[in-house]
Structure formats: C-alpha cells, structure tokens
Design a protein around this motif. Structure first.
Motif, short mmCIF file in Angstrom:
data_model
loop_
_atom_site.label_atom_id
_atom_site.label_comp_id
_atom_site.label_asym_id
_atom_site.label_seq_id
_atom_site.Cartn_x
_atom_site.Cartn_y
_atom_site.Cartn_z
N MET A 311 33.50 54.09 49.51
CA MET A 311 33.60 55.01 48.38
C MET A 311 34.46 54.34 47.32
SD MET A 311 34.12 58.66 50.32
CE MET A 311 32.84 59.25 51.46
N LYS A 312 34.11 54.54 46.06
CA LYS A 312 34.78 53.85 44.97
C LYS A 312 35.61 54.82 44.13
CE LYS A 312 32.75 49.91 45.94
NZ LYS A 312 33.53 48.79 46.52
N THR A 313 36.79 54.36 43.75
CA THR A 313 37.62 55.15 42.85
C THR A 313 36.90 55.37 41.53
OG1 THR A 313 39.88 55.34 41.99
CG2 THR A 313 38.80 53.20 41.75
N VAL A 314 37.24 56.43 40.84
CA VAL A 314 36.54 56.80 39.61
C VAL A 314 37.42 56.51 38.40
CG1 VAL A 314 35.56 58.73 38.28
CG2 VAL A 314 35.16 58.56 40.75
N VAL A 315 36.91 55.69 37.49
CA VAL A 315 37.59 55.44 36.23
C VAL A 315 37.25 56.58 35.27
CG1 VAL A 315 37.79 53.86 34.26
CG2 VAL A 315 37.53 52.95 36.59
#
Length: 385
Positions: A311-315
């Motif tokens: 899962m990727k952090t959200v900018v």
C-alpha cells in the motif's frame, strides 16, 4: 444501476427501508446526492464510485521525491475522475457482506490509497460541533492563540501559521495529541469554552472509526484483524486542526504544499472543498468533493512501511477555497511515540525483502526538526533501503 438511476439515488446510499437488504442508517434521504454520475464501481460490489467531475490537475510526481516543487505546480486543466466511497455500516452485517466490503477496501487501498467512508457512526451534530469549536478557536485574538506557539515539535499542543511552518503556504493550525484523551485534554485550549467538549467528543468517535478501518486493512494484508492489537489500541492520535483563508486573486491558491502523513491512517473532516490528492496511476491531482456526512481517508507513510510497499502513502495538498474560509480536522493515527514500525515479517520473503528501515513517531519528529528549512523534506524517502 438502471433502477437506482431512475430513482435518483446513489446505489448503496438509500435511506433505511428503501431496499431491505441494504441496512443503511446514517445518511438522511434529504442529504443524498443524485446519482446521474454514479456507476458500478471498479473497486467492488459494495463500493460506490462517484464521478463528480472532480477538478484533477496535472503534476510531475517523482517516485524519488514524492512531492511537487513549487515551480511544477499544475495548470487549471480539469479531468473528471471517480471517487470510491465505502459504506462502513456493511462491515457489521453478515460475514459474506463483511468479506465483500473488506475485499473492496483491499482493492481501493492497493490501487489508490484514498477513499471516502459513509455510515461511519459519527453523528452529523458531533461533526458540526467539532468544526464549530475549531472555527471559534481561530477567531480568538492573536495573542490568545500565540500562547500555544512553539518551535518545539514535541509540545503536546502547538499553534503555528504559514509564516513559520515550512510546508504551509497560507494557513494557521493547532496540533495536539488526543489519545488517551484523559492524559492530553488538560493541555488543550480552554477558550473557546466549547473546544474541549466538542473536539474531545469528535476525537473519541473518529478514533473508533480508525480502529475499525485498521482491522479491515489488516485483514486485507492477510495479517488478521487482531494483529498487533494492543499496539494499535494504545497508539497515538494527533489532531491537526486547520484554518485556511478564503482565496484571493492577489495571493497564492495553495494553502498547504504537497506532502504525505507519517501515520498509518489519516481521517479528514472538512467544512468545504479544498483537499486534493495525487492519483497514483496517472500522477494527476484529483480534487476531493464534499459528500454529505462522509469522511475522507488516506494511507500514510507507516502503512506503506508495515505493508512493505503493498500500500502506498498518499501525497496530498490543500487549495484555498474561492468562496469561503475552510476549516479541516485531520486525525492521524499511529503507534505510540517511541514504538517502532517495521515491515511485517509475514509480508517479507526472498522475493519480497524488506524495503524500509524501522522508525517511530519520535523518529519522524526528529526528521522534521533536522529539516525545518527544507520544504521538500520527505520522511518516507529517508526510510527506503
């Protein structure tokens, strides 16, 4: 979707009794959006996908920087994109329905990292009162608010403005710890008189939602909803209470520069639109619209670490609203101050070695302190192996 389109309601948002298998309680019928833009959601059968012609904008997103330099801020091109909406009320239904909701959350978290939630169990009055208390605080005289000003990022309550904070471009904010509330509320502002009561009630309610979402996400990752249960329940909650002025033609339209949050999850309550997120598949800015009674959720840095990159952090960033000043309350959830977050060993093997170094909330604060003059500082990048 044909039947729901004829009725003028969003699928999954019908008032109780409209369809006996839906069991929806939280959103009053008069507050529902018409669904001429709703469609079958690519993220699953229990997830609503709303195409509200969101104002998304181009951005040059680098995998290395994961931030957008000021000179690369996007143009005014508009791109309609859908926004997934998760009905949390369905998590409490039968096991088959819960399983479908968890699957939908899995797909959204892996492919986007952000979504909105409805039927979360927080009453509209609690949400409205929290925004009112925040608004009243920012109306206080400057000298009263300045009593909470500090350059020490570890202070339990800290007030600041865009004149000092390196990523704020036009905002004032109050940040304070909120869990356990019995330990921290004594440090919160006593003015306005409603602040502790209203913000405290919302803080407790939104934390319940965060724990509910964490259980589902841990299931998604195959770790089980009881995974590190004690650490999550004893973890930290940071409230960032923000005030953005109404946009003016002579000033910047950016209230808060692009960044990601350190924790596992951020849940955002906001008075009006202004939040934008970067769509990971297209590197396009996507404006988050206001859905009645909904909360915005996005993945943070430590979730990317725990999931070992699954899962990727959200900018995201905040734009100033051209019609009115904007209040937002971001609730950021993580482990306790010194508790280390590592890649879950269950998600590490020969084909998927650990991608990140271990770190804590305290390490994040140290990173910020050491990089106060660097507007493009990035905590997550410092953890990559």
């Amino acid at each position: 979707m044909e039947n729901s389109k004829k009725s003028g309601r969003v699928r999954g948002l019908e008032p109780e009794g409209a369809q006996p298998n839906r069991h929806v309680h939280a959103v009053p019928a008069q507050d529902l959006l018409l669904d001429q833009n709703a469609d079958e959601c690519v993220y699953g059968p229990t997830c609503i996908c709303l195409d509200l012609s969101f104002g998304a904008k181009h951005a040059n997103m680098s995998d290395l920087s994961r931030t957008v330099p000021k000179e690369q801020l996007p143009s005014e091109d508009l791109h309609p994109l859908p926004m997934p909406v998760i009905n949390l009320g369905h998590l409490g239904l039968d096991s088959a329905t819960r399983s479908r909701v968890v699957d939908d959350i899995a797909k959204v978290c892996r492919e986007l990292g952000y979504f909105q939630v409805i039927n979360h169990g927080i009453s509209q009055s609690v949400m409205d009162c929290a925004l009112e208390a925040a608004s009243e605080f920012f109306k206080l005289p400057s000298e009263t608010k300045e009593n909470f000003a500090s350059e020490d990022l570890r202070r339990p309550v800290r007030y600041d403005t865009s004149s000092k904070d390196s990523i704020s471009m036009s905002r004032e904010f109050l940040k304070h710890y909120s869990h356990p509330i019995s330990e921290w509320i004594q440090y919160w502002p006593q003015e306005p008189p409603i602040y502790r009561k209203y913000i405290g009630k919302y803080a407790a309610e939104v934390r319940r939602v965060a724990l509910q979402l964490m259980e589902a996400i841990l299931e998604v990752l195959g770790l089980g909803k009881e995974y590190m249960n004690e650490k999550f329940h004893e973890g930290s909650q940071l409230l960032s209470v923000n005030c953005y002025p109404k946009a003016s033609q002579s000033a910047t339209t950016i209230g808060l520069a692009p960044h990601s949050d350190y924790g596992f999850l951020t849940i955002l309550l906001t008075s009006c639109r202004g939040l934008e997120v970067v769509d990971p598949s297209s590197n396009i800015w996507k404006r988050v619209q206001q859905l009645p009674h909904a909360l915005h959720v996005h993945i943070g840095d430590h979730m990317e670490v725990l999931s070992n990159g699954r899962m990727k952090t959200v900018v995201h960033r905040a734009l100033l609203n051209p019609e009115e000043a904007r209040i937002s309350i971001a609730s950021i959830h993580g482990f306790a101050l010194h508790e280390k977050v590592t890649c879950a060993k269950e998600l590490v093997d020969e084909e998927n070695p650990p991608k990140y170094k271990e770190s804590s909330f305290s390490d994040f604060l140290d990173h910020l302190t050491a990089n106060m003059d660097n507007k493009h500082r990035n905590f997550l990048e410092s953890l990559r192996m």
